[in-house]
Scaffold this motif. Sequence first.
Motif, PDB file in Angstrom:
ATOM      1  N   GLN A 119      48.639  46.491  48.327  1.00  0.00           N
ATOM      2  CA  GLN A 119      48.917  44.844  48.411  1.00  0.00           C
ATOM      3  C   GLN A 119      47.682  44.194  47.752  1.00  0.00           C
ATOM      4  O   GLN A 119      46.647  44.531  48.385  1.00  0.00           O
ATOM      5  N   VAL A 120      47.996  43.389  47.160  1.00  0.00           N
ATOM      6  CA  VAL A 120      46.877  42.571  46.457  1.00  0.00           C
ATOM      7  C   VAL A 120      46.213  41.633  47.555  1.00  0.00           C
ATOM      8  O   VAL A 120      47.146  40.912  48.036  1.00  0.00           O
ATOM      9  N   GLN A 121      44.984  41.550  47.638  1.00  0.00           N
ATOM     10  CA  GLN A 121      44.615  40.244  48.460  1.00  0.00           C
ATOM     11  C   GLN A 121      43.360  39.720  47.776  1.00  0.00           C
ATOM     12  O   GLN A 121      42.409  40.356  47.074  1.00  0.00           O
ATOM     13  N   LEU A 122      43.131  38.553  47.956  1.00  0.00           N
ATOM     14  CA  LEU A 122      41.997  37.594  47.507  1.00  0.00           C
ATOM     15  C   LEU A 122      41.438  37.069  48.792  1.00  0.00           C
ATOM     16  O   LEU A 122      41.781  36.388  49.364  1.00  0.00           O
ATOM     17  N   VAL A 123      40.037  37.591  48.924  1.00  0.00           N
ATOM     18  CA  VAL A 123      39.480  36.954  50.098  1.00  0.00           C
ATOM     19  C   VAL A 123      38.289  36.086  49.748  1.00  0.00           C
ATOM     20  O   VAL A 123      37.258  36.621  49.136  1.00  0.00           O
ATOM     21  N   GLU A 124      38.393  34.712  50.234  1.00  0.00           N
ATOM     22  CA  GLU A 124      37.294  33.849  49.833  1.00  0.00           C
ATOM     23  C   GLU A 124      36.255  33.815  50.902  1.00  0.00           C
ATOM     24  O   GLU A 124      36.594  33.952  52.218  1.00  0.00           O
ATOM     25  N   ALA A 151      38.687  40.583  45.459  1.00  0.00           N
ATOM     26  CA  ALA A 151      39.893  41.050  45.321  1.00  0.00           C
ATOM     27  C   ALA A 151      39.972  42.426  45.216  1.00  0.00           C
ATOM     28  O   ALA A 151      39.360  43.217  45.086  1.00  0.00           O
ATOM     29  N   SER A 152      41.120  42.793  45.953  1.00  0.00           N
ATOM     30  CA  SER A 152      41.324  44.397  46.392  1.00  0.00           C
ATOM     31  C   SER A 152      42.984  44.474  46.146  1.00  0.00           C
ATOM     32  O   SER A 152      43.850  43.616  46.066  1.00  0.00           O
ATOM     33  N   GLY A 208      50.906  39.614  33.960  1.00  0.00           N
ATOM     34  CA  GLY A 208      51.928  38.363  33.963  1.00  0.00           C
ATOM     35  C   GLY A 208      52.147  37.367  35.474  1.00  0.00           C
ATOM     36  O   GLY A 208      53.072  36.960  35.520  1.00  0.00           O
ATOM     37  N   ARG A 209      51.229  38.334  36.319  1.00  0.00           N
ATOM     38  CA  ARG A 209      51.687  37.647  37.730  1.00  0.00           C
ATOM     39  C   ARG A 209      50.000  36.901  38.217  1.00  0.00           C
ATOM     40  O   ARG A 209      49.002  37.292  37.634  1.00  0.00           O
ATOM     41  N   GLU A 210      50.534  35.814  39.014  1.00  0.00           N
ATOM     42  CA  GLU A 210      49.304  35.196  39.438  1.00  0.00           C
ATOM     43  C   GLU A 210      49.191  35.408  41.024  1.00  0.00           C
ATOM     44  O   GLU A 210      50.142  35.721  41.665  1.00  0.00           O
ATOM     45  N   TYR A 211      48.186  35.338  41.414  1.00  0.00           N
ATOM     46  CA  TYR A 211      47.602  35.704  42.714  1.00  0.00           C
ATOM     47  C   TYR A 211      46.748  34.692  43.166  1.00  0.00           C
ATOM     48  O   TYR A 211      46.007  34.256  42.618  1.00  0.00           O
TER      49      TYR A 211
END
Length: 115
Positions: free
Chosen positions: A1-6, A24-25, A101-104
Amino acid sequence: QVQLVESGGGSVHSGGSLRLSCAASGFRSVVYLMGWYRQLPGKERELVASMTLRGKTDSADSVKGRFTISRNNTKDSVILQMSRLKPEDTAVYYCYAHSLGREYWGQGIQVTVSS
């Protein structure tokens, strides 16, 4: 699962600096584009700055000369160094990534600049 942690948001006085980081992971393919958007109160989300895998950058005119974006392609991370902050920079800042082609999107982090 993609995660973006700020991380790195907060409050600062006008003229101050902040550094936003995004890690990102979960990506299984190349992350072509990473960057930051922000959403000011009552307005639509807007691009702050972005950087492609090859280092091409794009940024809003309002932040040119004040904000610098950098990224680590190996770690899929991106940093936004913000200097000479202004009250009009107050917003929720979102980390963004584009891959195959996908945004996260990250959850968003508050930046508040007081005059």
